[in-house]
Motif scaffolding. Structure first.
Motif, PDB file in Angstrom:
ATOM      1  N   SER A 148     -10.026  -3.571   4.558  1.00  0.00           N
ATOM      2  CA  SER A 148      -9.498  -2.865   3.385  1.00  0.00           C
ATOM      3  C   SER A 148      -9.956  -1.408   3.369  1.00  0.00           C
ATOM      4  CB  SER A 148      -9.957  -3.563   2.092  1.00  0.00           C
ATOM      5  OG  SER A 148      -9.434  -4.865   1.999  1.00  0.00           O
ATOM      6  N   ILE A 149     -11.196  -1.182   3.768  1.00  0.00           N
ATOM      7  CA  ILE A 149     -11.715   0.185   3.820  1.00  0.00           C
ATOM      8  C   ILE A 149     -10.954   1.001   4.865  1.00  0.00           C
ATOM      9  CG2 ILE A 149     -13.720   1.581   4.475  1.00  0.00           C
ATOM     10  CD1 ILE A 149     -15.494  -0.595   3.230  1.00  0.00           C
ATOM     11  N   LEU A 150     -10.752   0.414   6.049  1.00  0.00           N
ATOM     12  CA  LEU A 150     -10.120   1.164   7.133  1.00  0.00           C
ATOM     13  C   LEU A 150      -8.649   1.452   6.864  1.00  0.00           C
ATOM     14  CD1 LEU A 150     -11.760  -0.424  10.304  1.00  0.00           C
ATOM     15  CD2 LEU A 150     -12.443   1.593   9.003  1.00  0.00           C
ATOM     16  N   HIS A 151      -8.014   0.659   6.031  1.00  0.00           N
ATOM     17  CA  HIS A 151      -6.620   0.940   5.673  1.00  0.00           C
ATOM     18  C   HIS A 151      -6.492   2.244   4.880  1.00  0.00           C
ATOM     19  CE1 HIS A 151      -4.661  -2.453   7.384  1.00  0.00           C
ATOM     20  NE2 HIS A 151      -5.210  -3.359   6.611  1.00  0.00           N
ATOM     21  N   LEU A 152      -7.627   2.742   4.367  1.00  0.00           N
ATOM     22  CA  LEU A 152      -7.612   3.991   3.605  1.00  0.00           C
ATOM     23  C   LEU A 152      -7.697   5.227   4.503  1.00  0.00           C
ATOM     24  CD1 LEU A 152     -10.113   2.946   0.785  1.00  0.00           C
ATOM     25  CD2 LEU A 152      -7.626   3.079   0.592  1.00  0.00           C
ATOM     26  N   LEU A 153      -7.917   5.024   5.807  1.00  0.00           N
ATOM     27  CA  LEU A 153      -8.145   6.159   6.704  1.00  0.00           C
ATOM     28  C   LEU A 153      -6.960   7.109   6.769  1.00  0.00           C
ATOM     29  CD1 LEU A 153     -10.005   4.501   9.725  1.00  0.00           C
ATOM     30  CD2 LEU A 153     -10.966   6.039   8.013  1.00  0.00           C
ATOM     31  N   ASP A 154      -5.755   6.590   6.719  1.00  0.00           N
ATOM     32  CA  ASP A 154      -4.567   7.433   6.874  1.00  0.00           C
ATOM     33  C   ASP A 154      -3.869   7.727   5.552  1.00  0.00           C
ATOM     34  OD1 ASP A 154      -4.640   7.807   9.684  1.00  0.00           O
ATOM     35  OD2 ASP A 154      -3.964   5.746   9.949  1.00  0.00           O
ATOM     36  N   SER A 155      -4.505   7.366   4.458  1.00  0.00           N
ATOM     37  CA  SER A 155      -3.869   7.571   3.167  1.00  0.00           C
ATOM     38  C   SER A 155      -3.725   9.058   2.866  1.00  0.00           C
ATOM     39  CB  SER A 155      -4.680   6.885   2.059  1.00  0.00           C
ATOM     40  OG  SER A 155      -4.114   7.161   0.792  1.00  0.00           O
ATOM     41  N   LYS A 156      -2.565   9.443   2.374  1.00  0.00           N
ATOM     42  CA  LYS A 156      -2.324  10.838   2.000  1.00  0.00           C
ATOM     43  C   LYS A 156      -2.703  11.100   0.545  1.00  0.00           C
ATOM     44  CE  LYS A 156      -0.378  11.487   6.002  1.00  0.00           C
ATOM     45  NZ  LYS A 156      -1.167  12.061   7.099  1.00  0.00           N
ATOM     46  N   GLU A 157      -3.011  10.040  -0.179  1.00  0.00           N
ATOM     47  CA  GLU A 157      -3.336  10.183  -1.587  1.00  0.00           C
ATOM     48  C   GLU A 157      -4.848  10.253  -1.773  1.00  0.00           C
ATOM     49  OE1 GLU A 157      -1.541   6.846  -3.449  1.00  0.00           O
ATOM     50  OE2 GLU A 157       0.514   7.418  -2.925  1.00  0.00           O
ATOM     51  N   ASP A 158      -5.259  10.506  -3.001  1.00  0.00           N
ATOM     52  CA  ASP A 158      -6.678  10.520  -3.337  1.00  0.00           C
ATOM     53  C   ASP A 158      -7.221   9.103  -3.179  1.00  0.00           C
ATOM     54  OD1 ASP A 158      -9.205  10.869  -4.276  1.00  0.00           O
ATOM     55  OD2 ASP A 158      -8.628  11.494  -6.295  1.00  0.00           O
TER      56      ASP A 158
END
Length: 299
Positions: A148-158
């Motif tokens: 779940s943490i690593l899915h945030l790596l490419d997020s363009k949002e805050d």
């Protein structure tokens, strides 16, 4: 290793390999979360590692190393947590672009840990913080939270709030798992131990200076004699010995990885005398620093 754990490790590995194809230690868009990838066998020397990190070995064969004078090894699917700044050396096994060594370094934040602890009703005892590190198998719930943490790596949002929630989920599972007692020992340990750990963290940033025992004792709100005794119980070293080791391990890292001369390395880590640096270096590493400057000179 069961099928679900294997699948989770593979999913994490794919994310890392796709984003980081080359060897390196990468800062990410997530504060204090580091990802390492190694495509070739090597030795790694660092003068200390940030306290309260947990390192997950995602891919690769057994990794061996030393924290100060203590040896450790971790296998794929295992993790290592630490609680004080210590000299660190790691020996990586054979690896390649097709079969790299992948690790994820996750910070352990005191406010988040404290919040999670406040919601746990377990009465499990925690181990003393006298241990500087702890290794354990990583379970499926911990790996799922890591994913779940690593899915945030490419997020363009805050991602700040999502990162906070994902970390708390990971901490919750860590505290209920095999690292739980050790992590409690860091964050819910005695006032005495916490004060010594604060001084250790201070020394890790001021190791080039000559420590004054009275000033360090004042930082720990202890008498010099009590501080000296308590510091030795936690580190197995006196404050002066501890600082010397930090200097020497950093000096060796500078020589081996930054290609410093012996004189430059000695001066950079706070030694006034190149000769004394060489004497201390030889006692710790069992060969003189010039041999590390010229590996071909070693027998």
């Amino acid at each position: 290793m069961d099928d679900l754990k294997t699948e989770l490790l593979s999913s994490i590995s794919r994310i890392i390999c796709n984003k980081y194809p080359q060897t390196g230690i990468y800062n990410t868009n997530l504060p204090n979360l580091y990802i390492s990838r190694f495509n070739a066998q090597r030795m790694i020397y660092r003068h200390f590692i940030h306290p309260t990190f947990i390192v997950f070995l995602i891919s690769g064969d057994e990794v061996k190393g030393e924290f100060g004078d203590s040896k450790f090894s971790i296998q794929k699917g295992e993790s290592l947590a630490n609680n004080i700044f210590v000299p660190l050396s790691i020996s990586l096994p054979p690896c390649s672009t097709e079969n790299p060594i992948l690790t994820v370094n996750v910070p352990l934040y005191r406010p988040y840990i404290s919040e999670v602890l406040s919601h746990l009703t377990t009465t499990k005892n925690y181990t003393s913080v006298l241990n500087s590190f702890h290794t354990a198998n990583t379970d499926k719930k911990e790996l799922s939270a890591m994913l779940s943490i690593l899915h945030l790596l490419d997020s363009k949002e805050d991602v700040a709030y999502g990162y906070e929630l994902a970390l708390k989920e990971l901490y919750y599972n860590l505290l209920l798992g095999k690292h739980g007692d050790f992590i409690r020992g860091i964050f819910a340990g005695s006032l005495r131990n916490n004060r010594i750990l604060e001084v250790i963290n201070y020394l890790s940033k001021h190791y080039k200076e000559n420590p004054n025992i009275k000033e360090l004792a004042d930082k720990a709100f202890m008498s010099p004699s009590n501080f000296y005794k308590n510091f030795g119980e936690i580190t197995s070293l006196s404050p002066l010995q501890y600082v010397k080791k930090l200097r020497l391990y950093e000096g060796r890292r500078l020589i081996l990885t930054e290609k410093y001369t012996v004189s430059h390395a000695a001066h950079t880590v706070g030694y006034l005398s190149r000769t004394q640096f060489s004497i201390d270096y030889t006692k710790i590493f069992h060969h003189n620093p010039q041999e590390d400057c010229n590996p071909s000179a070693q027998k």
